[in-house]
Write a protein that holds these residues in place. Structure first.
Motif, PDB file in Angstrom:
ATOM      1  N   GLN A 155       0.694  -1.355  -0.317  1.00  0.00           N
ATOM      2  CA  GLN A 155      -0.156  -0.086  -0.103  1.00  0.00           C
ATOM      3  C   GLN A 155       0.638   1.311   0.264  1.00  0.00           C
ATOM      4  N   LEU A 156       1.796   1.322   1.052  1.00  0.00           N
ATOM      5  CA  LEU A 156       2.847   2.477   1.115  1.00  0.00           C
ATOM      6  C   LEU A 156       3.920   2.188  -0.087  1.00  0.00           C
ATOM      7  N   GLU A 157       3.864   1.156  -1.476  1.00  0.00           N
ATOM      8  CA  GLU A 157       5.141   1.739  -1.870  1.00  0.00           C
ATOM      9  C   GLU A 157       5.216   2.908  -2.818  1.00  0.00           C
ATOM     10  N   PRO A 158       6.375   3.604  -3.322  1.00  0.00           N
ATOM     11  CA  PRO A 158       7.852   2.810  -2.691  1.00  0.00           C
ATOM     12  C   PRO A 158       8.828   3.507  -1.458  1.00  0.00           C
ATOM     13  N   LEU A 159       7.049   4.353  -0.900  1.00  0.00           N
ATOM     14  CA  LEU A 159       7.410   4.876   0.458  1.00  0.00           C
ATOM     15  C   LEU A 159       8.162   4.348   1.399  1.00  0.00           C
ATOM     16  N   ALA A 160       7.469   2.772   1.859  1.00  0.00           N
ATOM     17  CA  ALA A 160       7.550   2.042   3.082  1.00  0.00           C
ATOM     18  C   ALA A 160       6.996   0.746   2.910  1.00  0.00           C
ATOM     19  N   CYS A 161       7.469  -0.428   3.174  1.00  0.00           N
ATOM     20  CA  CYS A 161       7.389  -1.125   2.919  1.00  0.00           C
ATOM     21  C   CYS A 161       6.423  -1.371   4.698  1.00  0.00           C
ATOM     22  N   ILE A 162       5.823  -2.827   4.067  1.00  0.00           N
ATOM     23  CA  ILE A 162       5.076  -2.772   5.742  1.00  0.00           C
ATOM     24  C   ILE A 162       5.497  -5.114   5.922  1.00  0.00           C
ATOM     25  N   VAL A 163       5.340  -5.057   6.874  1.00  0.00           N
ATOM     26  CA  VAL A 163       5.495  -6.472   7.040  1.00  0.00           C
ATOM     27  C   VAL A 163       4.341  -6.908   8.128  1.00  0.00           C
ATOM     28  N   PHE A 173       6.553  -1.106   9.794  1.00  0.00           N
ATOM     29  CA  PHE A 173       6.484  -0.080   8.743  1.00  0.00           C
ATOM     30  C   PHE A 173       7.776  -0.058   8.639  1.00  0.00           C
ATOM     31  N   VAL A 174       8.646  -0.191   7.287  1.00  0.00           N
ATOM     32  CA  VAL A 174      10.217   0.132   7.147  1.00  0.00           C
ATOM     33  C   VAL A 174      10.164   1.662   6.374  1.00  0.00           C
ATOM     34  N   THR A 228      11.792   2.682  11.531  1.00  0.00           N
ATOM     35  CA  THR A 228      11.483   1.706  11.620  1.00  0.00           C
ATOM     36  C   THR A 228      10.148   1.230  12.785  1.00  0.00           C
ATOM     37  N   PHE A 229       8.653   1.393  12.536  1.00  0.00           N
ATOM     38  CA  PHE A 229       8.045   1.593  13.852  1.00  0.00           C
ATOM     39  C   PHE A 229       7.315   0.330  13.733  1.00  0.00           C
ATOM     40  N   VAL A 230       6.759  -0.204  15.039  1.00  0.00           N
ATOM     41  CA  VAL A 230       5.821  -1.527  14.940  1.00  0.00           C
ATOM     42  C   VAL A 230       4.432  -1.072  15.816  1.00  0.00           C
ATOM     43  N   TRP A 231       3.241  -1.635  14.799  1.00  0.00           N
ATOM     44  CA  TRP A 231       2.060  -1.439  16.004  1.00  0.00           C
ATOM     45  C   TRP A 231       1.461  -3.105  16.131  1.00  0.00           C
ATOM     46  N   HIS A 232       1.544  -2.933  17.514  1.00  0.00           N
ATOM     47  CA  HIS A 232      -0.181  -4.322  17.833  1.00  0.00           C
ATOM     48  C   HIS A 232      -0.391  -4.067  18.423  1.00  0.00           C
ATOM     49  N   ASN A 233      -1.525  -3.999  18.743  1.00  0.00           N
ATOM     50  CA  ASN A 233      -2.591  -3.763  19.423  1.00  0.00           C
ATOM     51  C   ASN A 233      -3.369  -4.745  20.419  1.00  0.00           C
TER      52      ASN A 233
END
Length: 412
Positions: free
Chosen positions: A165-173, A261-262, A270-275
């Protein structure tokens, strides 16, 4: 859009003519519980869509004393390009189908939660909304765009995927992990008890108003959208999700996703989000393959291998807080090794305004446990709602030696 973005991200970060968010910053705005509005160098997304204490706004000429001074319309006017749902329970996925339908944007979720999103659309499309003059709750009954990011019925950690979704700005794992749960006290971990108590001044400071959702849950921590539903009055609409239970054979709600998100820039901020934060040590949960300490250990190994985390937005609240305090959150950090920790999932499960009680227990436990001690930037409800958290991704602080190899491995 301009007004909404100024409200969430700060007037100083918004172009007052176009509504664009500044493109040299990453900005987070907490909007209750685990919901965050995020701008990644100007690309706006929502992480969850739930709003705690969602109440009908007062007359513009009267003081706004709502505990949560946000409406679902604010989420729509923000104009995010996508919604990411950590799992399908109502205190995370409420309002998601509504926002996505009006903006024609995708939702990223588990396939089981995507099933429920379609049921939500069908219910809202059939709602006569007579209390509000018959206005349509959603434009039509056609399915919302909901993109499953893991396989149906898969074992947590058995798949690791990337989202474009955010390419080429960011990779989402993304991968599936385990929802929070209660397990017996872990005597090997230096846990400290949490007093899940709120500020006794709450009823005076934030007297309950009229909940947007027409239910009987109109108490101080109400407005949750739990049935039985009442006949709505003017200003009330049912925009909630039906994903708290088993819907049409789908387990829906507790199937939980972990996102990293990288940014594809020089420092790979890089940040992670786990709710939610599960008892991975025991591997306890309702997903296929559980309970299994082996599955939990594998999830920890994935976290070990991820590109190192600059900022972790992770649930400090677990359904196991009564037996193990903040143990589960600290164990995630022992593997993620974040530089900064921002706690989320406060206002639901936890008593409203209990945040500092969780902070006390966390600070005691993280010191006693040894290992990583990230810088903490604690959030206290409702004072920190809509306070922009602004990061410069080009700051040398985020440049971690050796991370680019891991970024290539996960984001090639």
């Amino acid at each position: 859009m301009i007004a909404a973005r100024q409200k969430f991200f700060g007037t100083e970060n918004i172009n007052s003519r176009t509504g664009e968010v500044r493109r040299d910053r990453v900005i987070f705005s907490w909007t209750t519980n685990a919901t965050l509005a995020v701008s990644l160098k100007g690309r706006v997304i929502l992480l969850d869509t739930y709003l705690n204490r969602l109440e009908v706004a007062p007359d513009p000429n009267k003081p706004d004393l709502r505990r949560t001074p946000i409406s679902v319309d604010d989420l729509v006017q923000l104009h995010p390009e996508a919604i990411f749902l950590g799992h399908g329970h109502g205190d995370h996925a409420d309002n998601a189908a509504y926002v996505a339908k009006w903006l024609n944007i995708p939702i990223y979720a588990s396939p089981e939660t995507c099933d429920v999103m379609q049921l939500d659309v069908a219910r809202m499309a059939a709602d006569p909304n007579t209390a509000n003059g018959g206005a349509k709750l959603v434009p039509n009954a056609r399915p919302v765009t909901c993109l499953p990011v893991v396989s149906r019925g898969s074992v947590p950690g058995s798949e690791i995927h990337t989202i474009k979704q955010l390419e080429p700005l960011a990779c989402i794992v993304v991968f599936k992990h385990i929802h929070s749960g209660a397990v017996p006290t872990d005597t090997s971990f230096p846990s400290f008890p949490v007093q899940n108590i709120g500020d006794p001044r709450e009823p005076d400071l934030y007297p309950p108003g009229t909940c947007v959702t027409p239910t009987k849950a109109n108490g101080l921590q109400g407005c949750l959208g739990n049935p039985p539903f009442l006949t709505p009055v003017k200003g009330q609409e049912n925009l909630t999700t039906t994903g708290f239970g088993s819907v049409a054979g789908s387990p829906g709600g507790p199937i939980s996703l972990f996102f990293q998100f990288v940014l594809r820039d020089s420092h790979n901020f890089t940040f992670v989000w786990h709710n939610t934060t599960g008892p991975l040590k025991e591997g306890a949960g309702s997903d296929p393959g559980l309970p299994s300490p082996t599955v939990g250990a594998h999830l920890f190994s994935i976290m070990d291998a991820l590109p190192q985390t600059n900022v972790e937005f992770g649930s400090i609240v677990s359904l196991g807080y009564a037996t193990n305090g903040t143990r589960d959150a600290i164990m995630y950090q022992q593997h993620l090794k974040p530089q900064i920790y921002v706690p989320i999932h406060m206002t639901d499960v936890a008593a409203v305004s209990s945040s500092l009680e969780f902070k006390k227990a966390y600070v005691q436990a993280v010191l006693a446990a040894g290992g990583p001690r990230p810088e903490i930037r604690w959030l206290v409800d409702p004072n920190d709602f809509l306070k922009p958290m602004v990061y410069d991704p080009s700051d040398d602080r985020w440049d971690i030696d050796g991370r680019k190899k891991r970024v290539h491995e996960f984001c090639h």
